[in-house]
Design an enzyme around this catalytic site. Structure first.
Site, mmCIF file in Angstrom:
data_model
loop_
_atom_site.group_PDB
_atom_site.id
_atom_site.type_symbol
_atom_site.label_atom_id
_atom_site.label_comp_id
_atom_site.label_asym_id
_atom_site.label_seq_id
_atom_site.Cartn_x
_atom_site.Cartn_y
_atom_site.Cartn_z
ATOM 1 N N TRP A 1 0.812 -1.214 0.000
ATOM 2 C CA TRP A 1 0.000 0.000 0.000
ATOM 3 C C TRP A 1 0.851 1.272 0.000
ATOM 4 O O TRP A 1 0.562 2.222 0.716
ATOM 5 C CB TRP A 1 -0.979 0.007 1.178
ATOM 6 C CG TRP A 1 -1.662 -1.292 1.398
ATOM 7 C CD1 TRP A 1 -1.456 -2.150 2.439
ATOM 8 C CD2 TRP A 1 -2.622 -1.935 0.544
ATOM 9 N NE1 TRP A 1 -2.236 -3.271 2.295
ATOM 10 C CE2 TRP A 1 -2.972 -3.167 1.133
ATOM 11 C CE3 TRP A 1 -3.233 -1.586 -0.656
ATOM 12 C CZ2 TRP A 1 -3.887 -4.042 0.571
ATOM 13 C CZ3 TRP A 1 -4.139 -2.462 -1.217
ATOM 14 C CH2 TRP A 1 -4.453 -3.670 -0.604
ATOM 15 N N THR B 1 -23.540 -1.540 -15.753
ATOM 16 C CA THR B 1 -24.214 -2.410 -14.781
ATOM 17 C C THR B 1 -23.816 -2.093 -13.336
ATOM 18 O O THR B 1 -24.488 -2.526 -12.409
ATOM 19 C CB THR B 1 -23.944 -3.898 -15.080
ATOM 20 O OG1 THR B 1 -22.546 -4.148 -15.017
ATOM 21 C CG2 THR B 1 -24.487 -4.293 -16.442
#
Length: 193
Positions: free
Chosen positions: A49, A67
């Site tokens: 990270w 969608t």
């Protein structure tokens, strides 16, 4: 698309972009910044990270995905919150243009807007992160806050005593000859609320 590979990347990010009716240039700019600066990769020492796609000079593959704007009505998907096709295509192309301006154009790839595509993703980790524009997040928080306020109001309404019970529980005046001394078990005036 149609059995033909039209785009691919190596290491990087696969962005599935759902465009809402309410999205504006402000949301677009926010998402471009977030995607390019999101620290999801490890650094040279292996610390997780720590690095963004730009830090690592990785690629970005963008796929328009209406969608993602799905709202379920029972078990049936409803897409009325998705931006209409013509507007969405313009928005999507503008999104790609902004990504290319902010980064390296040759490292930004995309699918084919509106096409039925087979997308193969090798998800490393796997790590999948949902990003939303600040307006969408604020609206959700505001909606949740309003729902909680409504629930509290409904609970309060059910807890408010009726007029007759208020009279029964009202403190009695010591000078009133009809007031109870408390000897009969009425100690409501002596209790703290």
């Amino acid at each position: 698309v149609g059995g033909e590979q039209i785009s691919s990347i190596g290491r990087g990010l696969c962005v599935l972009l759902g465009i809402s009716l309410e999205d504006t240039q402000r949301e677009l700019e926010h998402m471009v910044r977030k995607i390019l600066n999101l620290r999801v990769f490890e650094d040279e020492s292996g610390k997780h990270w720590s690095k963004s796609v730009m830090d690592k000079q990785y690629e970005v593959l963008c796929v328009s995905q209406f969608t993602l704007q799905c709202i379920l009505k029972g078990n049936k998907p409803d897409y009325h919150m998705a931006m209409p096709t013509e507007q969405a295509e313009c928005f999507y192309n503008n999104f790609l243009e902004q990504l290319r301006k902010a980064y390296k154009p040759e490292l930004i790839k995309d699918g084919k807007f509106g096409a039925y595509m087979q997308v193969h993703i090798q998800n490393d980790g796997p790590v999948t992160i949902e990003l939303e524009s600040p307006a969408a997040t604020v609206d959700l928080k505001q909606q949740t806050k309003l729902e909680k306020q409504q629930q509290r109001k409904e609970k309060t309404r059910t807890k408010v005593p009726s007029e007759s019970s208020r009279e029964r529980n009202a403190p009695r005046n010591k000078d009133d000859p009809s007031a109870s001394s408390g000897a009969e078990g009425d100690v409501s005036s002596e209790r703290e609320p």
